[in-house]
Design an enzyme around this catalytic site. Structure first.
Site, PDB file in Angstrom:
ATOM      1  N   CYS A 110       0.762  -1.060 -10.187  1.00 44.60           N
ATOM      2  CA  CYS A 110       1.212  -0.498 -11.459  1.00 44.60           C
ATOM      3  C   CYS A 110      -0.055  -0.181 -12.229  1.00 44.60           C
ATOM      4  O   CYS A 110      -0.699  -1.070 -12.773  1.00 44.60           O
ATOM      5  CB  CYS A 110       2.077  -1.500 -12.226  1.00 44.60           C
ATOM      6  SG  CYS A 110       2.508  -0.906 -13.882  1.00 44.60           S
ATOM      7  N   CYS A 113       0.473  -0.873 -16.270  1.00 46.77           N
ATOM      8  CA  CYS A 113       0.626  -2.227 -16.824  1.00 46.77           C
ATOM      9  C   CYS A 113       0.683  -3.214 -15.665  1.00 46.77           C
ATOM     10  O   CYS A 113      -0.336  -3.381 -14.977  1.00 46.77           O
ATOM     11  CB  CYS A 113       1.808  -2.350 -17.783  1.00 46.77           C
ATOM     12  SG  CYS A 113       3.400  -1.722 -17.229  1.00 46.77           S
ATOM     13  N   SER A 114       1.826  -3.849 -15.441  1.00 46.42           N
ATOM     14  CA  SER A 114       1.856  -4.876 -14.397  1.00 46.42           C
ATOM     15  C   SER A 114       3.231  -4.975 -13.765  1.00 46.42           C
ATOM     16  O   SER A 114       3.665  -6.051 -13.388  1.00 46.42           O
ATOM     17  CB  SER A 114       1.458  -6.226 -14.995  1.00 46.42           C
ATOM     18  OG  SER A 114       2.266  -6.494 -16.128  1.00 46.42           O
ATOM     19  N   CYS A 115       3.949  -3.851 -13.675  1.00 46.52           N
ATOM     20  CA  CYS A 115       5.308  -3.860 -13.136  1.00 46.52           C
ATOM     21  C   CYS A 115       5.323  -4.440 -11.727  1.00 46.52           C
ATOM     22  O   CYS A 115       4.491  -4.071 -10.884  1.00 46.52           O
ATOM     23  CB  CYS A 115       5.886  -2.447 -13.148  1.00 46.52           C
ATOM     24  SG  CYS A 115       6.064  -1.804 -14.816  1.00 46.52           S
TER      25      CYS A 115
END
Lengths: 211, 222
Positions: A110, A113-115
Site C-alpha cells: 500500500c 498508507c498501510s492497507c
C-alpha cells in the site's frame, strides 16, 4: 533475510519518554470526556495482539492447498470463502486472493498508507508500513524481493498489487511439491505471513517436519 | 498536493531492513497499543470515516509524516480529528485537562461491543444506477487533475496508461468520502506495465505489472 545485523536506524519505534506521557495524558482526557472506555481499548489490543493474526491466513492457504474446490471458491470470491472459516470484518470487508504459480509471482503493498487484510493477517509488520518498502515495491520489486532473500527466475512475471481502494489482497503461495497430500493442520504450519504478502516463498519442508 | 504519504517510486529512502517474522511483536511499545486502540474506539463514535482518518494523517507537513513513526502519525491524525470535529478543544489537547462538558456523543465503544463491531466491519460496496463506462480490456489513462484534497490516485500513476482488468462493481468513492460524502462510483482493477510507468531511459526498469484499483472519475478513455 539479509541485514540482520543492520541496526534499525530508520524505524523510530523507540519513543522518547514524553511520547509515552503524551499518550497517557490523551487517554485520561478522552476517558474524562466520555469518549473512550479503557476496558474497550484493552479488548481491542488483546484482539489484535493475540487473536487475529497470520495464523488465520495460514488456515485459509492450507485449506486451499488441500481442497481444490475450496481453492476455486477462494480465487473466485475470496471474501465469502474466507468468511466461511469465520474470518470477517474490519479491513477484510472485500478480499481478493491472488495465486502464485510457476509463471506469476504476486506482491502486495500500500504505497499511500498501510492497507492490509487484517482478518487473515492481523496488523501489518513495521517494514510493510515503512517508507522504503512503500516506495520500492512498485518501482523495484525484484530488489525488494532480493532484500528478503527471495530470488525469482527471470521468466517469472511479477504482479505488484498497490492497495488503493478498500479491496484487500492476500497472496496464495505455491505449495511445496513435497507436501502434496499432507493434512491441512500440518500444511498450515508451513505458511508464513511474509509468503502471504508475497515477499517470500514457502521453502520445501525440512525432512524432520514431514508427518 | 502530494503529501509525504504518497511514496510509490520515491528514491533514496534506504533499505527495508525487515525484522525477522518470528521475532517481530505486534506492537513495539505500550503507547503504540493505546494509540491504535484509541484511534479505533474514537472511529466507532461515527463522527468521521476511514478516509477522513487517512486524510488527517496525510495533511501533516511531509517532513513530519516521514520523520515520525507509524503510530505517531496515527496520534497526530487522531488529535486533528478530535479537535476538528469538536469532541475535544485544542486547549484541552494542550493541557490534557477537560474543561468543557463531556462530549455530546451517544455512547463510547464498550468492551462488550468490540467483537461485534470488528466482525461487522464497514463494507463499501454500493448499488448505483449509473452504468459502468469501462469493461475489461479497455485502455484507459489515469487523469492528471488533482482533486485538491485527499485522493487515492498515487502520484506515480497520474497520466499513465493502463488496461482495465476487472470491474469490482460500485464502491464508496474514497476521494469524496474524505470530504464526508458517501458517493458510489464504479471501481476497476487496472494493470500498468512498469515500462510505461517508469520511463527514465537512463535507469530502465525490468518488466513487471502494477495492479491498482481506481474509481471511474479517476480514469479517462483512450
Amino acid at each position: 533475510m539479509k541485514d540482520q545485523e543492520h541496526p534499525h536506524e530508520h524505524d523510530h519505534t523507540e519513543p522518547p519518554g514524553d511520547l509515552e506521557l503524551k499518550v497517557k495524558a490523551l487517554e485520561s482526557l478522552l476517558v474524562e470526556k466520555g469518549l473512550v472506555v479503557p476496558a474497550a481499548l484493552d479488548v481491542l489490543i488483546e484482539t489484535y495482539e493475540h487473536k487475529v493474526g497470520p495464523r488465520n491466513g495460514a488456515q485459509v492457504v492450507a485449506k486451499a492447498w488441500a481442497q481444490p474446490e475450496f481453492k476455486e471458491w477462494l480465487l473466485e470470491d475470496g471474501t465469502a470463502a474466507i468468511a466461511s472459516l469465520g474470518y470477517t470484518g474490519r479491513q477484510g470487508e472485500h478480499i481478493q486472493v491472488v495465486e502464485n504459480t510457476p509463471m506469476v509471482h504476486n506482491l502486495v503493498v500500500c504505497t499511500l498508507c498501510s492497507c492490509y487484510p487484517w482478518p487473515v493477517l492481523g496488523l501489518p509488520p513495521v517494514w510493510y508500513k515503512s517508507a522504503p518498502y512503500r516506495s520500492r515495491a512498485v518501482s523495484d520489486p525484484r530488489g525488494v524481493l532480493d532484500e528478503f532473500g527471495t530470488i525469482l527466475d527471470d521468466h517469472v512475471q511479477i504482479r505488484v498489487w498497490d492497495s488503493t481502494s478498500e479491496m484487500r489482497y492476500l497472496v496464495l503461495p505455491q505449495q511445496p511439491s513435497e507436501t502434496q497430500g499432507w493434512p491441512e493442520e500440518t500444511l498450515a504450519g508451513l505458511v508464513t505471513r511474509n509468503a502471504m504478502i508475497g515477499v517470500e516463498k514457502i521453502p520445501p519442508p525440512k525432512a524432520q517436519g514431514a508427518p | 498536493m502530494t503529501g509525504g504519504h504518497d511514496l510509490g517510486g520515491k528514491p533514496g529512502l534506504g533499505p527495508i531492513c525487515p525484522e525477522p517474522e518470528s521475532h517481530e511483536p505486534v506492537f513495539h511499545a505500550d503507547w503504540e497499543k493505546r494509540v491504535f486502540a484509541m484511534t479505533l474506539a474514537c472511529g466507532f463514535l461515527g463522527r468521521w470515516n476511514l478516509d477522513e482518518s487517512r486524510h488527517a494523517r496525510e495533511r501533516q507537513r511531509p517532513e513530519d509524516y516521514l520523520r515520525q513513526s507509524y503510530y505517531e502519525n496515527w496520534l497526530a491524525g487522531l488529535q486533528t480529528l478530535l479537535a476538528e470535529k469538536g469532541l475535544v478543544s485544542l486547549r484541552e489537547l494542550e493541557t490534557g485537562t477537560a474543561v468543557g462538558k463531556p462530549a455530546e456523543i451517544a455512547a463510547a465503544l464498550s468492551a462488550q461491543a468490540v467483537p461485534q463491531v470488528l466482525s461487522r466491519g464497514a463494507p463499501v460496496d454500493m448499488v448505483i444506477e449509473q452504468e459502468a463506462c469501462f469493461s475489461p480490456g479497455d485502455l484507459v489513462r489515469v487523469r492528471r487533475e488533482s482533486t485538491g484534497g485527499h485522493t487515492r490516485v498515487p502520484a506515480y500513476l497520474r497520466g499513465r496508461e493502463g488496461i482495465i482488468q476487472h470491474h469490482h462493481g460500485a464502491h464508496v468513492f474514497a476521494d469524496q468520502h474524505a470530504r464526508g460524502q458517501r458517493e458510489g462510483q464504479h471501481l476497476y482493477n487496472v494493470a500498468f506495465s512498469s515500462t510505461r510507468i517508469w520511463t527514465d531511459e537512463e535507469n530502465p526498469v525490468t518488466d513487471f505489472m502494477v495492479r491498482v484499483d481506481l474509481w471511474e472519475p479517476q480514469l479517462a478513455p483512450l
